[in-house]
Design a protein around this motif. Structure first.
Motif, PDB file in Angstrom:
ATOM      1  N   UNK A  75      72.320  13.109 -69.536  1.00  0.00           N
ATOM      2  CA  UNK A  75      71.775  12.803 -68.217  1.00  0.00           C
ATOM      3  C   UNK A  75      72.839  11.962 -67.531  1.00  0.00           C
ATOM      4  N   UNK A  76      72.728  11.773 -66.201  1.00  0.00           N
ATOM      5  CA  UNK A  76      73.855  11.196 -65.469  1.00  0.00           C
ATOM      6  C   UNK A  76      73.666   9.730 -65.117  1.00  0.00           C
ATOM      7  N   UNK A  77      72.587   9.122 -65.597  1.00  0.00           N
ATOM      8  CA  UNK A  77      72.367   7.692 -65.458  1.00  0.00           C
ATOM      9  C   UNK A  77      71.996   7.291 -64.023  1.00  0.00           C
ATOM     10  N   UNK A  78      71.831   6.006 -63.809  1.00  0.00           N
ATOM     11  CA  UNK A  78      71.334   5.534 -62.522  1.00  0.00           C
ATOM     12  C   UNK A  78      72.375   4.828 -61.674  1.00  0.00           C
ATOM     13  N   UNK A  79      73.649   4.982 -62.040  1.00  0.00           N
ATOM     14  CA  UNK A  79      74.707   4.296 -61.299  1.00  0.00           C
ATOM     15  C   UNK A  79      75.426   5.274 -60.387  1.00  0.00           C
ATOM     16  N   UNK A  80      75.687   4.848 -59.166  1.00  0.00           N
ATOM     17  CA  UNK A  80      76.528   5.663 -58.294  1.00  0.00           C
ATOM     18  C   UNK A  80      77.254   4.746 -57.317  1.00  0.00           C
ATOM     19  N   UNK A  81      78.297   5.271 -56.709  1.00  0.00           N
ATOM     20  CA  UNK A  81      78.986   4.501 -55.676  1.00  0.00           C
ATOM     21  C   UNK A  81      79.350   5.441 -54.542  1.00  0.00           C
ATOM     22  N   UNK A  82      79.589   4.849 -53.390  1.00  0.00           N
ATOM     23  CA  UNK A  82      79.956   5.692 -52.239  1.00  0.00           C
ATOM     24  C   UNK A  82      80.864   4.926 -51.289  1.00  0.00           C
ATOM     25  N   UNK A  83      81.628   5.710 -50.529  1.00  0.00           N
ATOM     26  CA  UNK A  83      82.565   5.162 -49.548  1.00  0.00           C
ATOM     27  C   UNK A  83      81.908   5.175 -48.182  1.00  0.00           C
ATOM     28  N   UNK A  84      81.986   4.021 -47.508  1.00  0.00           N
ATOM     29  CA  UNK A  84      81.453   3.943 -46.158  1.00  0.00           C
ATOM     30  C   UNK A  84      82.529   4.331 -45.155  1.00  0.00           C
ATOM     31  N   UNK A  85      82.095   5.046 -44.145  1.00  0.00           N
ATOM     32  CA  UNK A  85      82.955   5.245 -42.993  1.00  0.00           C
ATOM     33  C   UNK A  85      83.135   3.846 -42.362  1.00  0.00           C
ATOM     34  N   UNK A  86      84.347   3.433 -42.055  1.00  0.00           N
ATOM     35  CA  UNK A  86      84.512   2.112 -41.434  1.00  0.00           C
ATOM     36  C   UNK A  86      84.989   1.040 -42.403  1.00  0.00           C
ATOM     37  N   UNK A  87      85.206   1.399 -43.671  1.00  0.00           N
ATOM     38  CA  UNK A  87      85.867   0.510 -44.625  1.00  0.00           C
ATOM     39  C   UNK A  87      85.196  -0.830 -44.837  1.00  0.00           C
ATOM     40  N   UNK A  88      86.027  -1.863 -44.996  1.00  0.00           N
ATOM     41  CA  UNK A  88      85.541  -3.199 -45.386  1.00  0.00           C
ATOM     42  C   UNK A  88      84.441  -3.762 -44.479  1.00  0.00           C
ATOM     43  N   UNK A  89      84.648  -3.776 -43.148  1.00  0.00           N
ATOM     44  CA  UNK A  89      83.589  -4.376 -42.326  1.00  0.00           C
ATOM     45  C   UNK A  89      82.266  -3.627 -42.471  1.00  0.00           C
ATOM     46  N   UNK A  90      82.323  -2.316 -42.544  1.00  0.00           N
ATOM     47  CA  UNK A  90      81.098  -1.523 -42.655  1.00  0.00           C
ATOM     48  C   UNK A  90      80.414  -1.804 -43.993  1.00  0.00           C
ATOM     49  N   UNK A  91      81.185  -1.842 -45.070  1.00  0.00           N
ATOM     50  CA  UNK A  91      80.611  -2.050 -46.404  1.00  0.00           C
ATOM     51  C   UNK A  91      79.973  -3.434 -46.505  1.00  0.00           C
ATOM     52  N   UNK A  92      80.653  -4.440 -45.932  1.00  0.00           N
ATOM     53  CA  UNK A  92      80.112  -5.804 -45.992  1.00  0.00           C
ATOM     54  C   UNK A  92      78.839  -5.920 -45.167  1.00  0.00           C
ATOM     55  N   UNK A 139      94.792   1.164 -56.940  1.00  0.00           N
ATOM     56  CA  UNK A 139      95.254   2.337 -57.691  1.00  0.00           C
ATOM     57  C   UNK A 139      94.073   3.058 -58.341  1.00  0.00           C
ATOM     58  N   UNK A 140      93.079   2.279 -58.781  1.00  0.00           N
ATOM     59  CA  UNK A 140      91.972   2.906 -59.506  1.00  0.00           C
ATOM     60  C   UNK A 140      90.801   3.276 -58.590  1.00  0.00           C
ATOM     61  N   UNK A 141      91.018   3.191 -57.278  1.00  0.00           N
ATOM     62  CA  UNK A 141      89.993   3.709 -56.361  1.00  0.00           C
ATOM     63  C   UNK A 141      88.900   2.734 -55.985  1.00  0.00           C
ATOM     64  N   UNK A 142      89.082   1.448 -56.345  1.00  0.00           N
ATOM     65  CA  UNK A 142      88.080   0.448 -55.940  1.00  0.00           C
ATOM     66  C   UNK A 142      88.484  -0.026 -54.545  1.00  0.00           C
ATOM     67  N   UNK A 143      88.098   0.775 -53.560  1.00  0.00           N
ATOM     68  CA  UNK A 143      88.541   0.542 -52.188  1.00  0.00           C
ATOM     69  C   UNK A 143      87.632  -0.463 -51.483  1.00  0.00           C
ATOM     70  N   UNK A 144      88.128  -0.963 -50.346  1.00  0.00           N
ATOM     71  CA  UNK A 144      87.377  -1.974 -49.585  1.00  0.00           C
ATOM     72  C   UNK A 144      86.026  -1.460 -49.105  1.00  0.00           C
ATOM     73  N   UNK A 145      85.940  -0.159 -48.858  1.00  0.00           N
ATOM     74  CA  UNK A 145      84.705   0.406 -48.298  1.00  0.00           C
ATOM     75  C   UNK A 145      83.748   0.943 -49.347  1.00  0.00           C
ATOM     76  N   UNK A 146      84.042   0.644 -50.623  1.00  0.00           N
ATOM     77  CA  UNK A 146      83.193   1.175 -51.696  1.00  0.00           C
ATOM     78  C   UNK A 146      81.952   0.302 -51.899  1.00  0.00           C
TER      79      UNK A 146
END
Ligand SMILES: *Cc1c(COP(=O)(O)O)cnc(C)c1O
Length: 388
Positions: free
Chosen positions: A298-315, A357-364
């Motif tokens: 099964x694929x578990x209950x964790x997921x992540x997504x990128x917001x349009x608008x990067x850091x300010x949008x994610x915060x 490098x590992x994809x932990x971006x500001x908008x994640x």
């Protein structure tokens, strides 16, 4: 009578390591708060002499996780980090580690800022491609650390392929199995030597106990780890051991709902105009969807997504959640749904260069999908997205 070893995992979760108490018939394993044990003569005891070396409640839990993971032996520690740092003491100065670069932030902090001071160096690679692990192996490599799915990008490591590489170089293969839990993935069956869990997460499952579990697949590793556990002392208390035994009894039921809710939310977010990318191994768009189906139940209950608008949008998204059905908090894997902004929270201590490098971006944004009504959770997310 059926043979116990033939029981399915749902039965093992409830019974393994836990026979009714022989003195009273109590169905639930008692909390043995004792630190010491009467001896009938010098050295004549019933397998317990001092609770740092062994305790009956902790042993029930350790026997349970060993059965769940298909391991030779299990060990319980006061936290996930205590489990990792204890087995890391199998290494010595001059040894080398190859590790998944997208690992839990606390793992990276320990390897870089603590273990490195003792002369054990770590090379990080994108272990979702086994070739990168192969290329990083040196004659000094003694340990490969995989984490799958990874935190927070939900990449997968191919446990079977990485175990073969580790063993070819006489290194041990360790897998952080926290995100999957023993219900969804069993790394020993794919070749791993050491499996570790932050049991603080899905195994405890209720955000009320900090704990770590480690399993090993040979008597030799079992003896080494037991020696380290009693020598270093980071053991789990009897009460916390009992809380984990209680959590484990419902792990399968909880995980099924975590998976169902997360799948629906991932599909919903993937269609949302303010979301540019969803990372969830249950989506066919996941680059390792086939491996996920092969390696996990099964694929578990964790997921992540990128917001349009990067850091300010994610915060803005994360802070707008305060007071709603989603809780802004670190940690994961429990009944309540949590939102986390990795760059400013869980992964703040990972060097910026490694993070990017590992994809932990500001908008994640990372979600730990809990067991509330999935309709309430989706309405909650839509409300937050509308505010960004
Ligand atoms: C939380 C976590 C850890 C550390 O465990 P603690 O119980 O917090 O010490 C290790 N790995 C992963 C993937 C985690 O989520």
């Amino acid at each position: 009578m059926q043979k116990r070893e033939d029981y399915r995992i749902e039965t093992h979760l409830i019974h393994a390591g836990q026979d009714p108490d022989p003195t009273t018939g109590a169905v639930i394993t008692p909390i043995h708060t004792t630190t010491t044990y009467a001896q009938a003569g010098i050295g004549e005891h019933k397998g317990f002499d001092y609770s740092r070396a062994g305790n009956p409640t902790r042993k029930a839990l350790e026997d349970n996780i060993a059965v769940l993971e298909g391991a030779h032996r299990g060990f319980a520690f006061a936290s996930g980090m205590a489990g990792l740092t204890t087995f890391a003491h199998m290494l010595k100065a001059g040894d080398h580690i190859v590790a998944e670069e997208n690992a839990y932030g606390g793992t990276v902090r320990y390897l870089n800022m603590v273990l490195a001071n003792f002369g054990v160096k770590t090379t990080y690679v994108d272990a979702s491609n086994p070739k990168n692990v192969e290329a990083a192996m040196t004659s000094a490599t003694r340990l490969v650390i995989a984490e799958t799915p990874t935190n927070p990008n939900l990449k997968l490591n191919d446990i079977k392929a990485l175990s073969e590489i580790a063993h070819k170089h006489s290194a041990l293969m360790a897998v952080d199995n926290t995100f999957a839990s023993p219900y969804l993935q069993n790394p020993h069956k794919l070749g791993a030597d050491i499996v570790f869990h932050s049991a603080t997460k899905y195994i405890g499952g209720h955000s009320d106990v900090l704990a770590g579990l480690v399993t090993v697949n040979t008597p030799e590793l079992g003896d080494r780890l037991h020696f380290l556990q009693k020598s270093m002392g980071g053991v789990l208390s009897p009460f916390d051991s009992w809380l984990l035994l209680r959590g484990l009894k419902t792990l399968h039921v909880r995980m099924q709902r975590h998976c169902e809710n997360a799948q629906k939310i991932a599909e919903h977010l993937a269609r949302h105009p303010k979301v540019t990318k969803v990372n969830y191994p249950g989506l066919p768009s996941h680059p390792q969807y086939e491996l996920a189906k092969r390696q996990m139940r099964g694929m578990s209950g964790m997921l992540s997504f990128e917001m349009k608008g990067g850091l300010p949008a994610a915060k803005k998204f994360a802070t707008a959640s305060v007071g709603g059905v989603w809780t802004l908090a670190e940690s994961l894997g429990a009944v309540e749904s949590l939102i986390c902004h990795p760059v400013t929270m869980t992964h703040a201590s990972v060097p910026k260069e490694q993070r990017e490098r590992s994809g932990v971006t500001d908008g994640l944004v990372r979600l730990s999908v809990g067991l509330e009504s999935v309709d309430d959770l989706i309405e909650g997310l839509d409300g937050l997205l509308a505010k960004v």
